[in-house]
Design a protein around this motif. Structure first.
Motif, PDB file in Angstrom:
ATOM      1  N   PHE A  41       0.824  -1.210   0.000  1.00 13.35           N
ATOM      2  CA  PHE A  41       0.000   0.000   0.000  1.00 13.35           C
ATOM      3  C   PHE A  41       0.856   1.259   0.000  1.00 13.35           C
ATOM      4  N   VAL A  42       1.848   1.328   0.876  1.00 14.51           N
ATOM      5  CA  VAL A  42       2.689   2.524   0.979  1.00 14.51           C
ATOM      6  C   VAL A  42       3.431   2.775  -0.327  1.00 14.51           C
ATOM      7  N   TYR A  43       3.985   1.744  -0.920  1.00 16.50           N
ATOM      8  CA  TYR A  43       4.734   1.916  -2.163  1.00 16.50           C
ATOM      9  C   TYR A  43       3.844   2.443  -3.282  1.00 16.50           C
ATOM     10  N   ARG A  44       2.653   1.872  -3.447  1.00 16.96           N
ATOM     11  CA  ARG A  44       1.806   2.271  -4.567  1.00 16.96           C
ATOM     12  C   ARG A  44       1.230   3.666  -4.379  1.00 16.96           C
ATOM     13  N   PHE A  45       0.805   4.014  -3.162  1.00 19.82           N
ATOM     14  CA  PHE A  45       0.236   5.347  -2.923  1.00 19.82           C
ATOM     15  C   PHE A  45       1.310   6.422  -2.902  1.00 19.82           C
ATOM     16  N   PHE A 187      -4.193  10.192  -1.506  1.00 20.42           N
ATOM     17  CA  PHE A 187      -2.912   9.487  -1.484  1.00 20.42           C
ATOM     18  C   PHE A 187      -2.060   9.954  -0.308  1.00 20.42           C
ATOM     19  N   PHE A 188      -2.034  11.269  -0.090  1.00 21.17           N
ATOM     20  CA  PHE A 188      -1.216  11.837   0.991  1.00 21.17           C
ATOM     21  C   PHE A 188      -1.648  11.320   2.357  1.00 21.17           C
ATOM     22  N   TYR A 189      -2.929  11.449   2.666  1.00 20.37           N
ATOM     23  CA  TYR A 189      -3.407  11.036   3.984  1.00 20.37           C
ATOM     24  C   TYR A 189      -3.374   9.508   4.136  1.00 20.37           C
ATOM     25  N   GLY A 190      -3.523   8.810   3.036  1.00 24.07           N
ATOM     26  CA  GLY A 190      -3.421   7.365   3.101  1.00 24.07           C
ATOM     27  C   GLY A 190      -2.039   6.917   3.542  1.00 24.07           C
ATOM     28  N   VAL A 191      -1.002   7.522   2.958  1.00 23.00           N
ATOM     29  CA  VAL A 191       0.373   7.169   3.304  1.00 23.00           C
ATOM     30  C   VAL A 191       0.739   7.667   4.701  1.00 23.00           C
ATOM     31  N   VAL A 192       0.400   8.911   5.001  1.00 25.84           N
ATOM     32  CA  VAL A 192       0.754   9.500   6.298  1.00 25.84           C
ATOM     33  C   VAL A 192       0.154   8.709   7.456  1.00 25.84           C
ATOM     34  N   SER A 193      -1.054   8.200   7.281  1.00 31.68           N
ATOM     35  CA  SER A 193      -1.744   7.500   8.369  1.00 31.68           C
ATOM     36  C   SER A 193      -1.055   6.201   8.784  1.00 31.68           C
ATOM     37  N   VAL A 194      -0.258   5.618   7.885  1.00 31.89           N
ATOM     38  CA  VAL A 194       0.408   4.354   8.226  1.00 31.89           C
ATOM     39  C   VAL A 194       1.931   4.449   8.135  1.00 31.89           C
ATOM     40  N   LEU A 195       2.466   5.645   7.863  1.00 26.60           N
ATOM     41  CA  LEU A 195       3.913   5.792   7.688  1.00 26.60           C
ATOM     42  C   LEU A 195       4.715   5.383   8.926  1.00 26.60           C
ATOM     43  N   PRO A 196       4.311   5.789  10.139  1.00 23.20           N
ATOM     44  CA  PRO A 196       5.073   5.347  11.327  1.00 23.20           C
ATOM     45  C   PRO A 196       5.140   3.830  11.450  1.00 23.20           C
ATOM     46  N   LEU A 197       4.022   3.158  11.186  1.00 17.24           N
ATOM     47  CA  LEU A 197       3.988   1.701  11.252  1.00 17.24           C
ATOM     48  C   LEU A 197       4.871   1.091  10.173  1.00 17.24           C
ATOM     49  N   PHE A 198       4.874   1.696   8.986  1.00 15.00           N
ATOM     50  CA  PHE A 198       5.708   1.207   7.891  1.00 15.00           C
ATOM     51  C   PHE A 198       7.185   1.304   8.241  1.00 15.00           C
ATOM     52  N   ILE A 199       7.603   2.445   8.793  1.00 18.28           N
ATOM     53  CA  ILE A 199       9.006   2.647   9.157  1.00 18.28           C
ATOM     54  C   ILE A 199       9.435   1.664  10.241  1.00 18.28           C
ATOM     55  N   ALA A 200       8.546   1.438  11.209  1.00 14.06           N
ATOM     56  CA  ALA A 200       8.883   0.558  12.328  1.00 14.06           C
ATOM     57  C   ALA A 200       8.936  -0.910  11.937  1.00 14.06           C
ATOM     58  N   SER A 201       8.191  -1.286  10.903  1.00 14.16           N
ATOM     59  CA  SER A 201       8.068  -2.711  10.578  1.00 14.16           C
ATOM     60  C   SER A 201       8.824  -3.150   9.331  1.00 14.16           C
ATOM     61  N   PHE A 221       2.867  -0.620 -11.903  1.00 10.05           N
ATOM     62  CA  PHE A 221       1.502  -0.794 -12.410  1.00 10.05           C
ATOM     63  C   PHE A 221       0.484  -0.343 -11.358  1.00 10.05           C
ATOM     64  N   LEU A 222       0.677  -0.761 -10.105  1.00  4.55           N
ATOM     65  CA  LEU A 222      -0.268  -0.414  -9.044  1.00  4.55           C
ATOM     66  C   LEU A 222      -0.233   1.077  -8.718  1.00  4.55           C
ATOM     67  N   GLY A 223       0.951   1.672  -8.736  1.00  2.00           N
ATOM     68  CA  GLY A 223       1.074   3.072  -8.347  1.00  2.00           C
ATOM     69  C   GLY A 223       0.622   4.056  -9.410  1.00  2.00           C
ATOM     70  N   ILE A 224       1.067   3.839 -10.639  1.00  2.00           N
ATOM     71  CA  ILE A 224       0.776   4.803 -11.704  1.00  2.00           C
ATOM     72  C   ILE A 224      -0.569   4.538 -12.367  1.00  2.00           C
ATOM     73  N   MET A 225      -0.785   3.309 -12.793  1.00  4.55           N
ATOM     74  CA  MET A 225      -2.009   2.996 -13.526  1.00  4.55           C
ATOM     75  C   MET A 225      -3.194   2.810 -12.588  1.00  4.55           C
ATOM     76  N   ALA A 226      -3.052   1.860 -11.638  1.00  8.46           N
ATOM     77  CA  ALA A 226      -4.190   1.498 -10.797  1.00  8.46           C
ATOM     78  C   ALA A 226      -4.505   2.539  -9.730  1.00  8.46           C
TER      79      ALA A 226
END
Length: 291
Positions: A41-45, A187-201, A221-226
């Motif tokens: 999720f983080v990579y695509r958004f 996209f911004f709020y989607g990534v920000v909401s889970v960024l701390p968890l992403f960095i920690a894990s 494909f997921l990030g640009i197209m989808a």
């Protein structure tokens, strides 16, 4: 003239759900490569957001209330939606997830009735019942034929409800803001909401997975197209057609995913899968077209 003016929104909705039907398979591939649902999720958004930055015209919404709605959109149509959906993909078949996501139009119509007081039609009730029977067939088939825990099916239904909430939010925001701005903020709020968890894990070794061709190509494909393109097209459709009508295009998802899953993942197709698919697709079609 009205039918002609609605051609582009209908086309955009069709393209979006067709592409999203393939994303179930693409995500399944990434999970098989060792990525977690959170990382996918983080990579695509994040990729979608970065690609949109050069065209940014404004930073904030007109009011704090609208900014909160955009943040809720990032949660319901972003982080929470994809975490539940992608987690489900790691538990059950991609075709199961795609079929159960087809309950999103039903939940959207229900929310539309509750929030906007949209009248309920008889065809809606009949179509909803048929579609829900199809959902039951898919879930029972999963437990008896594939011996899979119902957790994956339950998480998919939660994802469908979250998408319905997102569609309702977009309908409200599209009256004031353009689809590019709404999509970028989601996209911004989607990534920000889970960024701390992403960095920690996420470990450096897991980051190195991005060097694999099967990983970076699917993320592109997921990030640009989808994500970037399809979210903007979907938001255009919701603005022009309404949340309920646009959401009904999701019935195309299982047709695409069933074919893609069989071709690329070798997933089995049973008679119960097709019966459930027919009931869900037929029910949603009746709910939209009749009455």
């Amino acid at each position: 003239m009205k039918r002609s003016s609605n051609f582009i929104p209908h086309l955009f909705a069709s393209i979006s759900v067709i592409v999203w039907g393939v994303t179930f398979v693409s995500t399944k591939v990434l999970i098989g490569q060792g990525l977690t649902p959170l990382q996918i999720f983080v990579y695509r958004f994040a990729l979608a957001y970065v690609c949109m930055l050069p065209l940014m015209r404004r930073l904030w919404a007109n009011s704090l209330k609208d900014e909160i709605c955009l943040a809720l959109g990032g949660l319901s149509g972003g982080s929470l939606y994809f975490l539940t959906e992608n987690t489900a993909l790691g538990i059950t078949f991609a075709s199961n997830v795609s079929l159960l996501i087809c309950t999103a139009p039903i939940f959207t119509i229900i929310l539309d009735r509750i929030i906007w007081k949209t009248p309920l039609r008889k065809s809606l009730l009949v179509g909803s019942l048929i579609a829900l029977v199809g959902v039951a067939v898919v879930i029972i088939n999963g437990n008896l034929e594939f011996k899979i825990s119902p957790l994956g099916d339950f998480l998919t239904i939660v994802a469908a409800i979250l998408w319905a909430i997102y569609s309702i939010i977009v309908r409200k925001l599209s009256r004031t803001y353009d689809t590019f701005f709404i999509s970028r903020k989601v996209f911004f709020y989607g990534v920000v909401s889970v960024l701390p968890l992403f960095i920690a894990s996420t470990s450096p070794a897991e980051l190195s997975l991005l060097g694999r061709s099967a990983v970076w190509s699917n993320i592109m494909f997921l990030g640009i197209m989808a994500s970037m393109l399809c979210y903007m097209m979907w938001n255009v459709s919701v603005k022009a057609l309404g949340a309920d009508k646009a959401s009904n295009y999701i019935y195309v998802n299982p047709l695409v995913t069933i074919i893609a899953s069989a071709i690329f993942l070798g997933e089995p197709l049973t008679v119960f899968t097709f019966i459930g698919a027919a009931a869900i697709i037929g029910g949603v079609f009746i709910a939209e077209r009749c009455g």
